[in-house]
Design a protein around this motif. Structure first.
Motif, PDB file in Angstrom:
ATOM      1  N   ARG A 157       0.836  -1.205   0.000  1.00 17.57           N
ATOM      2  CA  ARG A 157       0.000   0.000   0.000  1.00 17.57           C
ATOM      3  C   ARG A 157       0.873   1.259   0.000  1.00 17.57           C
ATOM      4  NH1 ARG A 157      -3.449  -1.512   3.692  1.00 17.57           N
ATOM      5  NH2 ARG A 157      -2.142  -0.858   5.399  1.00 17.57           N
ATOM      6  N   SER A 158       1.904   1.272   0.823  1.00 16.23           N
ATOM      7  CA  SER A 158       2.743   2.474   0.894  1.00 16.23           C
ATOM      8  C   SER A 158       3.554   2.672  -0.376  1.00 16.23           C
ATOM      9  CB  SER A 158       3.663   2.415   2.117  1.00 16.23           C
ATOM     10  OG  SER A 158       4.688   1.457   1.940  1.00 16.23           O
ATOM     11  N   ARG A 159       4.080   1.606  -0.962  1.00 18.76           N
ATOM     12  CA  ARG A 159       4.908   1.742  -2.173  1.00 18.76           C
ATOM     13  C   ARG A 159       4.062   2.060  -3.404  1.00 18.76           C
ATOM     14  NH1 ARG A 159       7.639   0.917   1.751  1.00 18.76           N
ATOM     15  NH2 ARG A 159       9.861   0.513   1.760  1.00 18.76           N
ATOM     16  N   MET A 160       2.850   1.574  -3.433  1.00 20.53           N
ATOM     17  CA  MET A 160       1.988   1.864  -4.579  1.00 20.53           C
ATOM     18  C   MET A 160       1.467   3.300  -4.504  1.00 20.53           C
ATOM     19  SD  MET A 160      -0.077  -1.705  -4.779  1.00 20.53           S
ATOM     20  CE  MET A 160      -0.624  -1.744  -6.477  1.00 20.53           C
ATOM     21  N   ALA A 161       1.093   3.730  -3.322  1.00 16.11           N
ATOM     22  CA  ALA A 161       0.458   5.036  -3.167  1.00 16.11           C
ATOM     23  C   ALA A 161       1.451   6.191  -3.257  1.00 16.11           C
ATOM     24  CB  ALA A 161      -0.296   5.095  -1.846  1.00 16.11           C
ATOM     25  N   HIS A 162       2.555   6.114  -2.534  1.00 12.34           N
ATOM     26  CA  HIS A 162       3.438   7.289  -2.487  1.00 12.34           C
ATOM     27  C   HIS A 162       4.453   7.361  -3.619  1.00 12.34           C
ATOM     28  CE1 HIS A 162       5.698  10.666  -1.223  1.00 12.34           C
ATOM     29  NE2 HIS A 162       6.752   9.955  -0.931  1.00 12.34           N
ATOM     30  N   PRO A 163       5.425   6.474  -3.708  1.00  6.86           N
ATOM     31  CA  PRO A 163       6.330   6.677  -4.841  1.00  6.86           C
ATOM     32  C   PRO A 163       5.704   6.260  -6.166  1.00  6.86           C
ATOM     33  CG  PRO A 163       7.085   4.796  -3.565  1.00  6.86           C
ATOM     34  CD  PRO A 163       5.890   5.392  -2.861  1.00  6.86           C
ATOM     35  N   GLY A 164       4.593   5.531  -6.110  1.00  7.38           N
ATOM     36  CA  GLY A 164       3.910   5.141  -7.335  1.00  7.38           C
ATOM     37  C   GLY A 164       4.558   3.975  -8.039  1.00  7.38           C
ATOM     38  N   LEU A 165       4.632   2.854  -7.359  1.00  8.48           N
ATOM     39  CA  LEU A 165       5.199   1.655  -7.957  1.00  8.48           C
ATOM     40  C   LEU A 165       4.092   0.697  -8.371  1.00  8.48           C
ATOM     41  CD1 LEU A 165       8.191   0.892  -5.559  1.00  8.48           C
ATOM     42  CD2 LEU A 165       8.204   2.156  -7.719  1.00  8.48           C
TER      43      LEU A 165
ATOM     44  N   LEU B  36      -4.478  -3.564  -3.026  1.00  5.89           N
ATOM     45  CA  LEU B  36      -5.234  -3.163  -4.222  1.00  5.89           C
ATOM     46  C   LEU B  36      -6.707  -2.911  -3.929  1.00  5.89           C
ATOM     47  CD1 LEU B  36      -3.512  -5.455  -6.836  1.00  5.89           C
ATOM     48  CD2 LEU B  36      -3.475  -2.940  -6.777  1.00  5.89           C
ATOM     49  N   ARG B  37      -7.192  -3.351  -2.774  1.00  6.47           N
ATOM     50  CA  ARG B  37      -8.560  -3.006  -2.374  1.00  6.47           C
ATOM     51  C   ARG B  37      -8.641  -1.541  -1.948  1.00  6.47           C
ATOM     52  NH1 ARG B  37      -8.488  -8.382  -0.469  1.00  6.47           N
ATOM     53  NH2 ARG B  37      -7.791  -7.812   1.602  1.00  6.47           N
TER      54      ARG B  37
ATOM     55  N   ARG C 175      -4.511   1.864 -11.377  1.00  6.79           N
ATOM     56  CA  ARG C 175      -4.673   2.636 -12.616  1.00  6.79           C
ATOM     57  C   ARG C 175      -4.658   4.141 -12.337  1.00  6.79           C
ATOM     58  NH1 ARG C 175      -6.687  -1.058 -16.709  1.00  6.79           N
ATOM     59  NH2 ARG C 175      -6.924  -3.062 -15.704  1.00  6.79           N
ATOM     60  N   ALA C 176      -5.233   4.545 -11.229  1.00  7.11           N
ATOM     61  CA  ALA C 176      -5.210   5.964 -10.874  1.00  7.11           C
ATOM     62  C   ALA C 176      -3.783   6.406 -10.537  1.00  7.11           C
ATOM     63  CB  ALA C 176      -6.137   6.229  -9.690  1.00  7.11           C
ATOM     64  N   VAL C 177      -3.029   5.544  -9.876  1.00  5.42           N
ATOM     65  CA  VAL C 177      -1.626   5.851  -9.576  1.00  5.42           C
ATOM     66  C   VAL C 177      -0.853   6.012 -10.872  1.00  5.42           C
ATOM     67  CG1 VAL C 177       0.500   4.923  -8.565  1.00  5.42           C
ATOM     68  CG2 VAL C 177      -1.647   4.730  -7.308  1.00  5.42           C
ATOM     69  N   LEU C 178      -1.042   5.074 -11.798  1.00 10.01           N
ATOM     70  CA  LEU C 178      -0.373   5.134 -13.103  1.00 10.01           C
ATOM     71  C   LEU C 178      -0.759   6.409 -13.841  1.00 10.01           C
ATOM     72  CD1 LEU C 178       0.107   2.231 -15.563  1.00 10.01           C
ATOM     73  CD2 LEU C 178      -0.648   4.432 -16.370  1.00 10.01           C
ATOM     74  N   ASP C 179      -2.041   6.744 -13.859  1.00  8.61           N
ATOM     75  CA  ASP C 179      -2.509   7.962 -14.539  1.00  8.61           C
ATOM     76  C   ASP C 179      -1.848   9.203 -13.944  1.00  8.61           C
ATOM     77  OD1 ASP C 179      -4.128   6.395 -16.132  1.00  8.61           O
ATOM     78  OD2 ASP C 179      -6.005   6.988 -15.153  1.00  8.61           O
ATOM     79  N   GLY C 180      -1.766   9.273 -12.633  1.00  9.59           N
ATOM     80  CA  GLY C 180      -1.143  10.426 -11.987  1.00  9.59           C
ATOM     81  C   GLY C 180       0.336  10.551 -12.329  1.00  9.59           C
TER      82      GLY C 180
ATOM     83  N   GLY D  72       7.283  -0.788 -12.662  1.00  8.12           N
ATOM     84  CA  GLY D  72       6.660  -2.055 -12.294  1.00  8.12           C
ATOM     85  C   GLY D  72       5.230  -2.244 -12.737  1.00  8.12           C
ATOM     86  N   PHE D  73       4.745  -1.391 -13.630  1.00  9.27           N
ATOM     87  CA  PHE D  73       3.390  -1.548 -14.137  1.00  9.27           C
ATOM     88  C   PHE D  73       3.418  -2.506 -15.322  1.00  9.27           C
ATOM     89  CE2 PHE D  73       3.386   2.566 -12.033  1.00  9.27           C
ATOM     90  CZ  PHE D  73       2.259   2.454 -11.229  1.00  9.27           C
ATOM     91  N   ALA D  74       2.375  -3.308 -15.456  1.00  6.16           N
ATOM     92  CA  ALA D  74       2.279  -4.289 -16.536  1.00  6.16           C
ATOM     93  C   ALA D  74       2.128  -3.582 -17.879  1.00  6.16           C
ATOM     94  CB  ALA D  74       1.095  -5.220 -16.295  1.00  6.16           C
ATOM     95  N   ALA D  75       2.731  -4.157 -18.912  1.00  6.83           N
ATOM     96  CA  ALA D  75       2.712  -3.562 -20.244  1.00  6.83           C
ATOM     97  C   ALA D  75       1.290  -3.334 -20.752  1.00  6.83           C
ATOM     98  CB  ALA D  75       3.489  -4.433 -21.225  1.00  6.83           C
ATOM     99  N   GLY D  76       0.404  -4.285 -20.528  1.00 10.04           N
ATOM    100  CA  GLY D  76      -0.971  -4.141 -20.990  1.00 10.04           C
ATOM    101  C   GLY D  76      -1.681  -2.967 -20.343  1.00 10.04           C
ATOM    102  N   VAL D  77      -1.470  -2.785 -19.049  1.00  7.91           N
ATOM    103  CA  VAL D  77      -2.100  -1.673 -18.330  1.00  7.91           C
ATOM    104  C   VAL D  77      -1.502  -0.352 -18.797  1.00  7.91           C
ATOM    105  CG1 VAL D  77      -2.492  -0.662 -16.040  1.00  7.91           C
ATOM    106  CG2 VAL D  77      -2.597  -3.136 -16.337  1.00  7.91           C
ATOM    107  N   VAL D  78      -0.188  -0.322 -18.991  1.00  6.86           N
ATOM    108  CA  VAL D  78       0.467   0.902 -19.460  1.00  6.86           C
ATOM    109  C   VAL D  78      -0.081   1.289 -20.836  1.00  6.86           C
ATOM    110  CG1 VAL D  78       2.665   1.887 -20.233  1.00  6.86           C
ATOM    111  CG2 VAL D  78       2.576   0.562 -18.108  1.00  6.86           C
ATOM    112  N   HIS D  79      -0.138   0.341 -21.727  1.00  5.49           N
ATOM    113  CA  HIS D  79      -0.642   0.619 -23.082  1.00  5.49           C
ATOM    114  C   HIS D  79      -2.083   1.119 -23.031  1.00  5.49           C
ATOM    115  CE1 HIS D  79      -2.174  -0.215 -27.135  1.00  5.49           C
ATOM    116  NE2 HIS D  79      -0.939   0.029 -27.518  1.00  5.49           N
TER     117      HIS D  79
END
Length: 162
Positions: free
Chosen positions: A52-60, A87-88, A93-98, A127-134
Motif C-alpha cells: 500500500r505504501s509503495r503503490m500510493a506514495h512513490p507510485g510503484l 489493491l482493495r 490505474r489511478a496511480v499510473l494515470d497520476g 513495475g506496471f504491466a505492459a498491458g495496463v500501461v498501453h
C-alpha cells in the motif's frame, strides 16, 4: 521490540538482523515465535502495508512491489495476499494515470511522439504491466497511440500475474 517500533519488518529481515547481532539461532526462533503469537510480527500484514505504501506514495506497480517484498524475504503467498489487500485500497490505474500526467508535464519540451514511448518505458520500469500501461496511455493520449508500438498487451499464461 525497539527495532519493530522504528519500522515494520518481515520475519526474514528480523531474523537476519538478530543473526548479525550475534544472537543464537534457537534464541532467534523463540523470539520470532513469541512476536508472532503476540501479533507484533506478521508477514502478511507487513506485505499489505508495504504494498500500500509503495503503490500510493512513490507510485510503484505490482512487479516492483513484488520485487521489494521478495528482497525482504516475504514468501510468495504472503506477497500475493498483501498485494490483493493493498489493491482493495489503492487504485493502481489511478496511480499510473497520476504518474503519467506528471511525467508528461515535466517533459513538455520533448515532442509528444517521442515523449509517449519514453513515458511508457518509465512506467514499465516502475513495475506496471505492459498491458495496463498501453491501455492507460492510449486512453489519455489517443492522438499518439501509434507511438506506443511495442507496448501492446501480452498474453498472461496460467500461473503468471499481470
Amino acid at each position: 521490540l525497539r527495532r519493530l517500533a522504528r519500522r515494520d519488518h518481515s520475519v526474514a529481515e528480523l531474523r537476519r538482523a538478530l543473526l548479525d547481532r550475534g544472537h543464537a539461532p534457537d534464541e532467534i526462533e523463540a523470539v520470532i515465535e513469541r512476536l508472532r503469537a503476540e501479533r507484533y510480527l506478521d508477514d502478511r500484514g507487513f506485505a499489505e502495508r508495504f504494498a500500500r505504501s509503495r503503490m500510493a506514495h512513490p507510485g510503484l506497480g505490482r512487479a516492483r512491489v513484488r520485487q521489494g517484498l521478495h528482497q525482504r524475504g516475504v514468501a510468495r503467498a504472503e506477497t500475493e495476499a498483501g498485494l490483493a489487500g493493498a489493491l482493495r485500497e489503492v487504485d493502481e490505474r489511478a496511480v499510473l494515470d497520476g504518474l503519467a500526467r506528471r511525467y508528461w508535464r515535466q517533459h513538455a519540451r520533448v515532442e509528444p511522439a517521442r515523449r509517449l514511448p519514453r513515458l511508457g518505458a518509465f512506467l514499465l520500469r516502475r513495475g506496471f504491466a505492459a498491458g495496463v500501461v498501453h491501455e492507460r496511455l492510449s486512453a489519455q493520449w489517443p492522438r499518439w497511440t501509434d507511438a506506443l508500438e511495442g507496448l501492446e498487451p501480452v498474453e498472461v499464461h496460467a500461473g503468471e500475474h499481470e
